[in-house]
Design a protein around this motif. Sequence first.
Motif, PDB file in Angstrom:
ATOM      1  N   ILE A 181       0.862  -1.173   0.000  1.00 39.31           N
ATOM      2  CA  ILE A 181       0.000   0.000   0.000  1.00 39.31           C
ATOM      3  C   ILE A 181       0.897   1.221   0.000  1.00 39.31           C
ATOM      4  O   ILE A 181       2.114   1.126   0.208  1.00 39.31           O
ATOM      5  CB  ILE A 181      -0.958  -0.024   1.206  1.00 39.31           C
ATOM      6  CG1 ILE A 181      -2.225   0.783   0.923  1.00 39.31           C
ATOM      7  CG2 ILE A 181      -0.301   0.453   2.476  1.00 39.31           C
ATOM      8  CD1 ILE A 181      -3.378   0.468   1.830  1.00 39.31           C
ATOM      9  N   ASP A 182       0.341   2.373  -0.222  1.00 41.68           N
ATOM     10  CA  ASP A 182       1.109   3.597  -0.379  1.00 41.68           C
ATOM     11  C   ASP A 182       2.081   3.808   0.780  1.00 41.68           C
ATOM     12  O   ASP A 182       1.748   3.563   1.940  1.00 41.68           O
ATOM     13  CB  ASP A 182       0.132   4.786  -0.446  1.00 41.68           C
ATOM     14  CG  ASP A 182       0.815   6.036  -0.960  1.00 41.68           C
ATOM     15  OD1 ASP A 182       1.534   6.663  -0.178  1.00 41.68           O
ATOM     16  OD2 ASP A 182       0.620   6.367  -2.142  1.00 41.68           O
ATOM     17  N   ALA A 216       1.744   5.205   4.550  1.00 47.69           N
ATOM     18  CA  ALA A 216       1.354   4.428   5.725  1.00 47.69           C
ATOM     19  C   ALA A 216       2.305   4.619   6.887  1.00 47.69           C
ATOM     20  O   ALA A 216       2.011   4.227   8.007  1.00 47.69           O
ATOM     21  CB  ALA A 216       1.258   2.942   5.369  1.00 47.69           C
ATOM     22  N   ALA A 219      -4.277   5.521   3.811  1.00 43.42           N
ATOM     23  CA  ALA A 219      -4.958   5.490   2.508  1.00 43.42           C
ATOM     24  C   ALA A 219      -6.418   5.885   2.660  1.00 43.42           C
ATOM     25  O   ALA A 219      -6.953   6.643   1.842  1.00 43.42           O
ATOM     26  CB  ALA A 219      -4.835   4.095   1.892  1.00 43.42           C
ATOM     27  N   ARG A 247      -7.155   9.737   3.015  1.00 41.70           N
ATOM     28  CA  ARG A 247      -7.023  10.677   1.898  1.00 41.70           C
ATOM     29  C   ARG A 247      -8.333  11.406   1.619  1.00 41.70           C
ATOM     30  O   ARG A 247      -8.331  12.515   1.086  1.00 41.70           O
ATOM     31  CB  ARG A 247      -6.585   9.921   0.639  1.00 41.70           C
ATOM     32  CG  ARG A 247      -5.195   9.319   0.715  1.00 41.70           C
ATOM     33  CD  ARG A 247      -4.816   8.732  -0.632  1.00 41.70           C
ATOM     34  NE  ARG A 247      -3.561   8.003  -0.550  1.00 41.70           N
ATOM     35  CZ  ARG A 247      -3.427   6.713  -0.803  1.00 41.70           C
ATOM     36  NH1 ARG A 247      -4.503   5.992  -1.143  1.00 41.70           N
ATOM     37  NH2 ARG A 247      -2.261   6.121  -0.726  1.00 41.70           N
ATOM     38  N   ALA A 281      -4.150  -3.224   0.614  1.00 43.61           N
ATOM     39  CA  ALA A 281      -4.552  -2.480  -0.589  1.00 43.61           C
ATOM     40  C   ALA A 281      -5.898  -2.955  -1.113  1.00 43.61           C
ATOM     41  O   ALA A 281      -6.761  -2.141  -1.459  1.00 43.61           O
ATOM     42  CB  ALA A 281      -3.472  -2.625  -1.663  1.00 43.61           C
ATOM     43  N   VAL A 338      -8.662  -1.765   1.366  1.00 43.81           N
ATOM     44  CA  VAL A 338      -9.013  -0.347   1.200  1.00 43.81           C
ATOM     45  C   VAL A 338      -9.866  -0.163  -0.049  1.00 43.81           C
ATOM     46  O   VAL A 338     -10.873   0.567  -0.027  1.00 43.81           O
ATOM     47  CB  VAL A 338      -7.742   0.522   1.133  1.00 43.81           C
ATOM     48  CG1 VAL A 338      -8.079   1.933   0.651  1.00 43.81           C
ATOM     49  CG2 VAL A 338      -7.071   0.586   2.494  1.00 43.81           C
ATOM     50  N   GLN A 339      -9.495  -0.826  -1.125  1.00 44.66           N
ATOM     51  CA  GLN A 339     -10.263  -0.709  -2.367  1.00 44.66           C
ATOM     52  C   GLN A 339     -11.703  -1.155  -2.166  1.00 44.66           C
ATOM     53  O   GLN A 339     -12.643  -0.470  -2.596  1.00 44.66           O
ATOM     54  CB  GLN A 339      -9.595  -1.552  -3.451  1.00 44.66           C
ATOM     55  CG  GLN A 339     -10.270  -1.478  -4.804  1.00 44.66           C
ATOM     56  CD  GLN A 339      -9.573  -2.355  -5.837  1.00 44.66           C
ATOM     57  OE1 GLN A 339      -8.868  -3.303  -5.500  1.00 44.66           O
ATOM     58  NE2 GLN A 339      -9.762  -2.036  -7.097  1.00 44.66           N
ATOM     59  N   GLU A 369     -13.582   1.299   0.457  1.00 43.84           N
ATOM     60  CA  GLU A 369     -13.920   2.608  -0.113  1.00 43.84           C
ATOM     61  C   GLU A 369     -15.012   2.497  -1.163  1.00 43.84           C
ATOM     62  O   GLU A 369     -15.850   3.406  -1.281  1.00 43.84           O
ATOM     63  CB  GLU A 369     -12.665   3.250  -0.712  1.00 43.84           C
ATOM     64  CG  GLU A 369     -11.683   3.732   0.330  1.00 43.84           C
ATOM     65  CD  GLU A 369     -10.607   4.621  -0.240  1.00 43.84           C
ATOM     66  OE1 GLU A 369     -10.215   5.598   0.444  1.00 43.84           O
ATOM     67  OE2 GLU A 369     -10.153   4.358  -1.368  1.00 43.84           O
TER      68      GLU A 369
END
Length: 292
Positions: A4-5, A8, A54, A57, A269, A272-273, A276
Amino acid sequence: MTSIDPVATVVPGSEFVRVEGVDLHWSELGRGRPLVLLHGLCDSHRTWFPVAPALARSRRVLMLDLAGHGESSRPDASYTLDWHANLVGEWLEKLGLAEVDIVGHSFGGGVAQWMLLNHRKRVRRLGLESAGGLGREVGAALRWASFPFFVQRFGQPFMSFGTTRSLNAAGGAFSEEEIAILARYNAAPGTARAFSRSVRDVINGWGQHRHFMDRAHEVPSLPPIALFWGEDDSLIPVAHGVEAASLLGGATLTRFPGVGHFPHRQEPALYVQALEAFLDAPELVGARLQAP
């Protein structure tokens, strides 16, 4: 797809407030629509660190330490689901948050479900990840922990060791540093009592005995609900999510192949996808109780 980004690594802010005589701690990141994340038994707000940046954001992410956990205090209290849910409701009142999205993992999922019974108007959308309260089966260790008073009376000296052993076995992608921090939290006096009473309220020697579906009809209107589950969860089986999705019309179930009890840590990741997509979907309708 576990990465993930790198954002973090950001350290969330840390806050405390006193609610009904309990010092509740939480960390938060971001701005926007509030999202409350509730952890499971013997866990803490830190469990969400792989996904919080994440998520933050586009929203305000609040990671609460339930009473008896993390940096929150450990009063001599009942630790029932009602008690936990009412504390969360009062905490939201203190923060001036009239409506939030809530995601609960494991025991936190049970608390989140009880929020619908006690504080329905505060819940816009509900996410349940590997949640308790949706079936009977549960890991043997938690059934043993439900035996009356044993852990409460004799368990505190072993809470740190037990935390280290259980997290190493759980496959939740906890680093040695994270395990050491959580072991230190759970070594705090009063943790065994909080753990024992929380377990006994929802579990006995035969499994989970407090089920949300037994009382879901008491909620005048359910919010949109999404379930998230690891297909290899050995603590609370994915079959609970499958059955709940069939009984809650309109609820969605996201399954994570090859993942155990901690999708938010094992596949951050993808998690989160999926989360969201649920939180940001326009014009979702509330779940509807279906005939069994």
